[in-house]
Write a protein that holds these residues in place. Structure first.
Motif, PDB file in Angstrom:
ATOM      1  N   LEU A   1       0.895  -1.358   0.175  1.00 41.28           N
ATOM      2  CA  LEU A   1      -0.046  -0.106   0.216  1.00 41.28           C
ATOM      3  C   LEU A   1       0.744   1.374   0.005  1.00 41.28           C
ATOM      4  CD1 LEU A   1      -2.836   1.239   0.316  1.00 41.28           C
ATOM      5  CD2 LEU A   1      -2.624   1.213   2.951  1.00 41.28           C
TER       6      LEU A   1
ATOM      7  N   LEU B   1       0.666   5.177   0.448  1.00 45.86           N
ATOM      8  CA  LEU B   1      -0.321   5.876   0.811  1.00 45.86           C
ATOM      9  C   LEU B   1      -0.032   7.468   1.015  1.00 45.86           C
ATOM     10  CD1 LEU B   1      -2.966   5.250   3.939  1.00 45.86           C
ATOM     11  CD2 LEU B   1      -1.917   7.509   3.673  1.00 45.86           C
TER      12      LEU B   1
ATOM     13  N   ASN C   1      -6.730   3.411  10.325  1.00 47.19           N
ATOM     14  CA  ASN C   1      -8.042   2.671   9.654  1.00 47.19           C
ATOM     15  C   ASN C   1      -7.552   2.111   8.307  1.00 47.19           C
ATOM     16  OD1 ASN C   1      -9.387   3.341  12.267  1.00 47.19           O
ATOM     17  ND2 ASN C   1     -10.337   5.063  11.340  1.00 47.19           N
ATOM     18  N   ILE C   2      -6.844   2.935   7.563  1.00 46.41           N
ATOM     19  CA  ILE C   2      -6.821   2.288   6.042  1.00 46.41           C
ATOM     20  C   ILE C   2      -5.780   1.268   6.018  1.00 46.41           C
ATOM     21  CG2 ILE C   2      -5.783   3.268   3.817  1.00 46.41           C
ATOM     22  CD1 ILE C   2      -6.895   6.140   4.457  1.00 46.41           C
TER      23      ILE C   2
ATOM     24  N   TYR D   1      -7.250  -2.077   7.550  1.00 49.33           N
ATOM     25  CA  TYR D   1      -8.175  -2.444   6.754  1.00 49.33           C
ATOM     26  C   TYR D   1      -7.500  -3.077   5.539  1.00 49.33           C
ATOM     27  CZ  TYR D   1     -11.820  -2.949   3.279  1.00 49.33           C
ATOM     28  OH  TYR D   1     -12.708  -3.276   2.295  1.00 49.33           O
ATOM     29  N   ASN D   2      -6.576  -2.587   4.842  1.00 54.77           N
ATOM     30  CA  ASN D   2      -5.968  -3.148   3.936  1.00 54.77           C
ATOM     31  C   ASN D   2      -5.161  -4.275   4.035  1.00 54.77           C
ATOM     32  OD1 ASN D   2      -6.694  -1.620   0.942  1.00 54.77           O
ATOM     33  ND2 ASN D   2      -6.542   0.026   2.705  1.00 54.77           N
TER      34      ASN D   2
ATOM     35  N   PHE E   1      -3.265   4.912  -2.600  1.00 56.77           N
ATOM     36  CA  PHE E   1      -4.324   5.514  -1.884  1.00 56.77           C
ATOM     37  C   PHE E   1      -4.044   6.865  -1.497  1.00 56.77           C
ATOM     38  CE2 PHE E   1      -7.487   6.445   1.356  1.00 56.77           C
ATOM     39  CZ  PHE E   1      -8.499   5.607   1.156  1.00 56.77           C
TER      40      PHE E   1
ATOM     41  N   TYR F   1      -0.712  11.251   2.223  1.00 55.61           N
ATOM     42  CA  TYR F   1      -1.501  11.820   3.107  1.00 55.61           C
ATOM     43  C   TYR F   1      -1.227  13.457   3.224  1.00 55.61           C
ATOM     44  CZ  TYR F   1       2.816  12.030   5.951  1.00 55.61           C
ATOM     45  OH  TYR F   1       4.044  12.195   6.241  1.00 55.61           O
TER      46      TYR F   1
ATOM     47  N   LEU G   1      -5.026   9.825   0.720  1.00 51.45           N
ATOM     48  CA  LEU G   1      -6.002  10.459   1.636  1.00 51.45           C
ATOM     49  C   LEU G   1      -6.602  11.880   1.606  1.00 51.45           C
ATOM     50  CD1 LEU G   1      -7.268   9.458   4.610  1.00 51.45           C
ATOM     51  CD2 LEU G   1      -5.186  10.065   5.309  1.00 51.45           C
TER      52      LEU G   1
ATOM     53  N   GLN H   1      -7.043   8.390  10.443  1.00 52.93           N
ATOM     54  CA  GLN H   1      -7.593   8.067   9.108  1.00 52.93           C
ATOM     55  C   GLN H   1      -6.375   7.057   8.577  1.00 52.93           C
ATOM     56  OE1 GLN H   1      -9.075  11.004   6.523  1.00 52.93           O
ATOM     57  NE2 GLN H   1      -9.056  12.333   8.270  1.00 52.93           N
ATOM     58  N   ILE H   2      -5.219   7.218   8.646  1.00 46.40           N
ATOM     59  CA  ILE H   2      -4.108   6.471   8.028  1.00 46.40           C
ATOM     60  C   ILE H   2      -4.076   5.042   8.826  1.00 46.40           C
ATOM     61  CG2 ILE H   2      -1.585   6.036   8.343  1.00 46.40           C
ATOM     62  CD1 ILE H   2      -1.221   9.031   7.601  1.00 46.40           C
TER      63      ILE H   2
END
Length: 231
Positions: free
Chosen positions: A195, A197, A212-213, A216-217, A229, A199, A231, A209-210
């Motif tokens: 991933l 990311l 949680n992402i 989840y992933n 991704f 941000y 953000l 938020q980071i």
């Protein structure tokens, strides 16, 4: 551990590894050649060099304990005692780094010694790590993963599926080249999913938020996926 102690421990581990795992011995010899002529005071002054050396010695000690077990079954059994993220590090990425050519190793060792390396996102990653642990996840940070494998952190959540993460605050218009380099690095090391990311550090509550992402992933991103991704 002071610079003199690190150098002594490095020599000792090279001797042990030469009998147990020649691949580790070769890597440690490379590192020894890199630092052996640096005076202890000068070495101590290079904070990130010392941190890398301490981390390397720790990993080498763990690896030698694993490889010293008399059978492969016992080695695998010892790995299962570790959390899933450490299992992935010691069971896959670290031995792969020992056995493969690392085209970036010379480059980032030079930068470390020249004082050209800084961890601008260290506080952010510490905050993310604490939040992940509070959520029941596990995390691994290694200089080798960061500098050779384009992986800031490795994260596992409920499904015990380690995921390699690259974090960046570079804006969308400039992040594509960095993403391409990241994806190529993961493919080179045969990391099967990751991933990337991007941000915005000025966004409200962006740390949660980071987290949680990432969690989840870690559970849900499919094999063969290199997800970008924003953000």
């Amino acid at each position: 551990m002071q610079a003199k102690e690190i150098k002594k421990q490095l020599i000792l581990l090279i001797e042990q590894a030469s009998v147990i795992d020649p691949g580790l011995a070769k890597r440690l010899e490379e590192i020894n050649r890199w630092v052996k002529d640096v005076k202890p005071g000068s070495l101590t002054a290079e904070r990130f060099v010392i941190l890398f050396l301490q981390q390397m010695l720790q990993d080498a000690e763990v690896w030698l304990r694993l490889k010293s077990l008399p059978s492969e079954e016992e080695q695998q059994s010892a790995l299962t005692v570790l959390n899933p993220t450490l299992q992935y590090w010691y069971g896959y990425l670290f031995p792969k780094w020992l056995s493969e050519n690392d085209p970036k190793f010379y480059i980032w060792r030079r930068k470390l010694m020249a004082g050209e390396f800084n961890q601008e996102d260290a506080k952010l990653i510490d905050s993310i790590a604490n939040n992940i642990k509070n959520c029941g996840g596990t995390i691994v940070q290694r200089y080798i993963a960061d500098l050779s494998m384009a992986t800031d952190i490795i994260v596992s959540s409920r499904q015990d599926r380690p995921l390699c993460i690259q974090l960046t605050s570079v804006s969308e218009e400039f992040s594509q080249e960095k993403f391409n380099d990241w994806e190529n690095s993961l493919i080179f090391w045969t990391i099967d999913r990751g991933l990337f990311l991007s941000y915005n550090p000025r966004a409200t509550d962006f740390v949660n938020q980071i987290v949680n992402i990432l969690l989840y992933n870690s559970d849900n991103l499919s094999i063969g996926s290199y997800l970008k991704f924003n953000l």
